[in-house]
Scaffold this motif. Sequence first.
Motif, PDB file in Angstrom:
ATOM      1  N   GLN A   1     -83.356  15.355  12.531  1.00 30.86           N
ATOM      2  CA  GLN A   1     -82.342  14.599  13.260  1.00 30.86           C
ATOM      3  C   GLN A   1     -82.559  14.706  14.767  1.00 30.86           C
ATOM      4  OE1 GLN A   1     -78.173  15.914  13.235  1.00 30.86           O
ATOM      5  NE2 GLN A   1     -77.586  13.789  12.852  1.00 30.86           N
ATOM      6  N   ILE A   2     -82.800  15.912  15.271  1.00 35.43           N
ATOM      7  CA  ILE A   2     -82.971  16.103  16.708  1.00 35.43           C
ATOM      8  C   ILE A   2     -84.181  15.336  17.222  1.00 35.43           C
ATOM      9  CG2 ILE A   2     -83.475  17.835  18.477  1.00 35.43           C
ATOM     10  CD1 ILE A   2     -81.833  19.800  16.806  1.00 35.43           C
ATOM     11  N   LEU A   3     -85.240  15.253  16.437  1.00 34.98           N
ATOM     12  CA  LEU A   3     -86.432  14.511  16.841  1.00 34.98           C
ATOM     13  C   LEU A   3     -86.311  13.013  16.565  1.00 34.98           C
ATOM     14  CD1 LEU A   3     -89.350  16.892  15.810  1.00 34.98           C
ATOM     15  CD2 LEU A   3     -88.276  16.604  18.046  1.00 34.98           C
ATOM     16  N   GLY A   4     -85.169  12.565  16.048  1.00 36.72           N
ATOM     17  CA  GLY A   4     -84.938  11.143  15.867  1.00 36.72           C
ATOM     18  C   GLY A   4     -85.530  10.552  14.605  1.00 36.72           C
ATOM     19  N   ILE A   5     -86.130  11.366  13.735  1.00 36.60           N
ATOM     20  CA  ILE A   5     -86.788  10.836  12.540  1.00 36.60           C
ATOM     21  C   ILE A   5     -85.752  10.309  11.545  1.00 36.60           C
ATOM     22  CG2 ILE A   5     -88.300  11.413  10.611  1.00 36.60           C
ATOM     23  CD1 ILE A   5     -89.637  13.464  12.404  1.00 36.60           C
ATOM     24  N   ASN A   6     -84.670  11.050  11.352  1.00 36.30           N
ATOM     25  CA  ASN A   6     -83.579  10.555  10.504  1.00 36.30           C
ATOM     26  C   ASN A   6     -83.043   9.228  11.023  1.00 36.30           C
ATOM     27  OD1 ASN A   6     -83.658  12.674   8.757  1.00 36.30           O
ATOM     28  ND2 ASN A   6     -81.753  13.626   9.408  1.00 36.30           N
ATOM     29  N   GLY A   7     -82.808   9.164  12.327  1.00 34.31           N
ATOM     30  CA  GLY A   7     -82.267   7.954  12.923  1.00 34.31           C
ATOM     31  C   GLY A   7     -83.193   6.764  12.762  1.00 34.31           C
ATOM     32  N   GLY A   8     -84.506   6.981  12.904  1.00 35.53           N
ATOM     33  CA  GLY A   8     -85.467   5.904  12.713  1.00 35.53           C
ATOM     34  C   GLY A   8     -85.466   5.390  11.294  1.00 35.53           C
ATOM     35  N   ALA A   9     -85.397   6.298  10.321  1.00 36.93           N
ATOM     36  CA  ALA A   9     -85.338   5.881   8.923  1.00 36.93           C
ATOM     37  C   ALA A   9     -84.058   5.097   8.648  1.00 36.93           C
ATOM     38  CB  ALA A   9     -85.419   7.108   8.014  1.00 36.93           C
ATOM     39  N   GLY A  10     -82.938   5.602   9.172  1.00 42.06           N
ATOM     40  CA  GLY A  10     -81.668   4.915   8.963  1.00 42.06           C
ATOM     41  C   GLY A  10     -81.648   3.532   9.581  1.00 42.06           C
ATOM     42  N   LEU A  11     -82.171   3.393  10.798  1.00 42.16           N
ATOM     43  CA  LEU A  11     -82.213   2.093  11.458  1.00 42.16           C
ATOM     44  C   LEU A  11     -83.067   1.112  10.668  1.00 42.16           C
ATOM     45  CD1 LEU A  11     -81.686   0.195  13.841  1.00 42.16           C
ATOM     46  CD2 LEU A  11     -83.637   1.256  15.011  1.00 42.16           C
ATOM     47  N   ALA A  12     -84.215   1.561  10.192  1.00 41.45           N
ATOM     48  CA  ALA A  12     -85.088   0.676   9.431  1.00 41.45           C
ATOM     49  C   ALA A  12     -84.410   0.181   8.159  1.00 41.45           C
ATOM     50  CB  ALA A  12     -86.392   1.405   9.087  1.00 41.45           C
ATOM     51  N   ILE A  13     -83.681   1.054   7.476  1.00 39.26           N
ATOM     52  CA  ILE A  13     -83.003   0.661   6.242  1.00 39.26           C
ATOM     53  C   ILE A  13     -81.893  -0.343   6.530  1.00 39.26           C
ATOM     54  CG2 ILE A  13     -81.539   1.509   4.366  1.00 39.26           C
ATOM     55  CD1 ILE A  13     -83.174   4.120   4.494  1.00 39.26           C
ATOM     56  N   VAL A  14     -81.110  -0.085   7.562  1.00 38.25           N
ATOM     57  CA  VAL A  14     -80.021  -1.000   7.906  1.00 38.25           C
ATOM     58  C   VAL A  14     -80.572  -2.369   8.306  1.00 38.25           C
ATOM     59  CG1 VAL A  14     -78.189  -1.429   9.578  1.00 38.25           C
ATOM     60  CG2 VAL A  14     -78.395   0.812   8.517  1.00 38.25           C
ATOM     61  N   VAL A  15     -81.652  -2.389   9.087  1.00 34.56           N
ATOM     62  CA  VAL A  15     -82.277  -3.662   9.469  1.00 34.56           C
ATOM     63  C   VAL A  15     -82.794  -4.390   8.234  1.00 34.56           C
ATOM     64  CG1 VAL A  15     -84.253  -4.680  10.674  1.00 34.56           C
ATOM     65  CG2 VAL A  15     -82.860  -2.950  11.807  1.00 34.56           C
ATOM     66  N   GLY A  16     -83.390  -3.645   7.316  1.00 34.61           N
ATOM     67  CA  GLY A  16     -83.889  -4.255   6.089  1.00 34.61           C
ATOM     68  C   GLY A  16     -82.790  -4.880   5.251  1.00 34.61           C
ATOM     69  N   ILE A  17     -81.638  -4.209   5.185  1.00 35.79           N
ATOM     70  CA  ILE A  17     -80.508  -4.742   4.414  1.00 35.79           C
ATOM     71  C   ILE A  17     -79.910  -5.958   5.098  1.00 35.79           C
ATOM     72  CG2 ILE A  17     -78.176  -4.223   3.595  1.00 35.79           C
ATOM     73  CD1 ILE A  17     -79.167  -1.269   3.458  1.00 35.79           C
ATOM     74  N   ALA A  18     -79.715  -5.854   6.421  1.00 36.52           N
ATOM     75  CA  ALA A  18     -79.025  -6.909   7.156  1.00 36.52           C
ATOM     76  C   ALA A  18     -79.867  -8.175   7.295  1.00 36.52           C
ATOM     77  CB  ALA A  18     -78.619  -6.397   8.534  1.00 36.52           C
ATOM     78  N   PHE A  19     -81.174  -8.042   7.498  1.00 38.63           N
ATOM     79  CA  PHE A  19     -81.995  -9.198   7.816  1.00 38.63           C
ATOM     80  C   PHE A  19     -82.945  -9.620   6.687  1.00 38.63           C
ATOM     81  CE2 PHE A  19     -81.077  -7.272  12.002  1.00 38.63           C
ATOM     82  CZ  PHE A  19     -80.425  -8.348  12.589  1.00 38.63           C
ATOM     83  N   PHE A  20     -83.238  -8.693   5.770  1.00 37.29           N
ATOM     84  CA  PHE A  20     -84.211  -9.012   4.725  1.00 37.29           C
ATOM     85  C   PHE A  20     -83.640  -8.884   3.313  1.00 37.29           C
ATOM     86  CE2 PHE A  20     -86.546  -7.486   8.436  1.00 37.29           C
ATOM     87  CZ  PHE A  20     -87.387  -8.567   8.671  1.00 37.29           C
ATOM     88  N   GLY A  21     -82.356  -8.562   3.209  1.00 34.15           N
ATOM     89  CA  GLY A  21     -81.691  -8.544   1.913  1.00 34.15           C
ATOM     90  C   GLY A  21     -82.163  -7.470   0.960  1.00 34.15           C
TER      91      GLY A  21
ATOM     92  N   LEU B   1     -90.612  17.105  23.795  1.00 34.28           N
ATOM     93  CA  LEU B   1     -90.390  16.540  22.468  1.00 34.28           C
ATOM     94  C   LEU B   1     -88.911  16.551  22.096  1.00 34.28           C
ATOM     95  CD1 LEU B   1     -93.379  17.983  20.401  1.00 34.28           C
ATOM     96  CD2 LEU B   1     -92.997  15.606  21.046  1.00 34.28           C
ATOM     97  N   ALA B   2     -88.236  17.663  22.417  1.00 34.66           N
ATOM     98  CA  ALA B   2     -86.810  17.742  22.123  1.00 34.66           C
ATOM     99  C   ALA B   2     -86.024  16.692  22.897  1.00 34.66           C
ATOM    100  CB  ALA B   2     -86.284  19.143  22.434  1.00 34.66           C
ATOM    101  N   LEU B   3     -86.350  16.522  24.186  1.00 35.36           N
ATOM    102  CA  LEU B   3     -85.653  15.526  24.995  1.00 35.36           C
ATOM    103  C   LEU B   3     -85.963  14.111  24.511  1.00 35.36           C
ATOM    104  CD1 LEU B   3     -86.138  17.051  28.561  1.00 35.36           C
ATOM    105  CD2 LEU B   3     -84.049  17.021  27.182  1.00 35.36           C
ATOM    106  N   ALA B   4     -87.233  13.843  24.211  1.00 37.87           N
ATOM    107  CA  ALA B   4     -87.608  12.519  23.723  1.00 37.87           C
ATOM    108  C   ALA B   4     -86.934  12.232  22.385  1.00 37.87           C
ATOM    109  CB  ALA B   4     -89.127  12.428  23.575  1.00 37.87           C
ATOM    110  N   GLY B   5     -86.860  13.231  21.523  1.00 44.18           N
ATOM    111  CA  GLY B   5     -86.193  13.042  20.241  1.00 44.18           C
ATOM    112  C   GLY B   5     -84.711  12.798  20.398  1.00 44.18           C
ATOM    113  N   ALA B   6     -84.063  13.542  21.291  1.00 45.21           N
ATOM    114  CA  ALA B   6     -82.623  13.361  21.497  1.00 45.21           C
ATOM    115  C   ALA B   6     -82.317  11.970  22.028  1.00 45.21           C
ATOM    116  CB  ALA B   6     -82.102  14.422  22.464  1.00 45.21           C
ATOM    117  N   VAL B   7     -83.114  11.512  23.007  1.00 46.61           N
ATOM    118  CA  VAL B   7     -82.899  10.170  23.554  1.00 46.61           C
ATOM    119  C   VAL B   7     -83.154   9.109  22.495  1.00 46.61           C
ATOM    120  CG1 VAL B   7     -83.770   8.498  25.235  1.00 46.61           C
ATOM    121  CG2 VAL B   7     -83.405  10.877  25.919  1.00 46.61           C
ATOM    122  N   SER B   8     -84.221   9.279  21.725  1.00 47.75           N
ATOM    123  CA  SER B   8     -84.545   8.306  20.679  1.00 47.75           C
ATOM    124  C   SER B   8     -83.464   8.271  19.606  1.00 47.75           C
ATOM    125  CB  SER B   8     -85.899   8.642  20.051  1.00 47.75           C
ATOM    126  OG  SER B   8     -86.938   8.593  21.011  1.00 47.75           O
ATOM    127  N   ALA B   9     -82.931   9.441  19.234  1.00 49.81           N
ATOM    128  CA  ALA B   9     -81.880   9.496  18.219  1.00 49.81           C
ATOM    129  C   ALA B   9     -80.646   8.716  18.661  1.00 49.81           C
ATOM    130  CB  ALA B   9     -81.518  10.944  17.910  1.00 49.81           C
TER     131      ALA B   9
END
Length: 348
Positions: free
Chosen positions: A106-126, A164-172
């Motif tokens: 989560q701190i490195l933004g990996i969870n957030g990236g996965a979540g964003l991709a899934i939401v975009v897939g549902i909203a725009f690609f069904g 890395l921690a700062l980049a992850g926090a901003v990305s998250a």
Amino acid sequence: MSTLAPALSAPGDARPRHWGRRRAVGVIALVVVLVVAAILSVTFGARDVTAADIWSGLTGSTDTASAAAVAKRVPRTVLAILVGAALAVSGAVLQGATRNPLADPQILGINGGAGLAIVVGIAFFGLGSATSYIWVGLIGAAGAAVLVYAIGSLGRGGATPLRLALAGAVSAVAFSSLTSAVLLPRVNVMNEFRFWQIGGVGGATFETILQVLPFLLAGLLICLASSTALNTLALGDELAAGLGARVRAARLISTGGAVILCGAATAVAGPIGFVGLVVPHMVRLLVGVDHRWLLPVSALGGAVLLTLGDVVGRVVARPEEIEVGIVTALVGAPFFIALVRRQRMRAL
């Protein structure tokens, strides 16, 4: 910088025997606690059940409401164990690969990236199937990992733990904002995934578990196979390279296994945070820094934490539930603050 694994101590040193006893006791204790946590998870919830109801539910009977409740809690318990183990191992590998004590999916933004991709897939690609969620989640997690590393590598000195921690926090934060921007205008999607955003295992089914299990097993095998390489990376890049290790390949492969675990877990349970941060640090107190022990025992610890967290979330607000993502945040946030305040922990 932390020391090498206890197994590398000098001949005649009493530390290997000491660590051997501590490891054995720690593993046995975690196994016992996990069994107890699984029993509690099946037993407690919005509806009280008896021993007969538990037996009926475990055998697949749904003749009574209580037995049906138990039958529904069984896959929920299994998923909590799997997701907790995956997130904990992912966090331990990311901490070892980056030599960053603050590393966490989560701190490195990996969870957030996965979540964003899934939401975009549902909203725009069904997207509508669990398998598609998993694949899209893996792509989002991998993309987030690459982005965070690229941002953290900018400037002199390369990808230091702090960068890395700062980049992850901003990305998250950016991923979270983008996810909200996609969801807010789409009421149907937001209603379906507003609890998923928090992170929980309440909607578990054995069908979903069977679909995500191959990905979790693949990620786990990659991470376990990287344990020796992670021990070498702990010596520092220059010394590891001098010993013949392929530093970039080892870091890439181990991180890839962590991304698979994190992406698959996020796809089925939502972006649950802090498990990958808290558990590896606690497990190091039991088994030391040797990743050959740290990774499998972290899997046990993560399973215990998420299963107990799910039980707490069901009990404290009965008949309503508090999603386990909230419970882990309440546990993990103070731990994170305490870890940051320990200024001597700048690298592993």
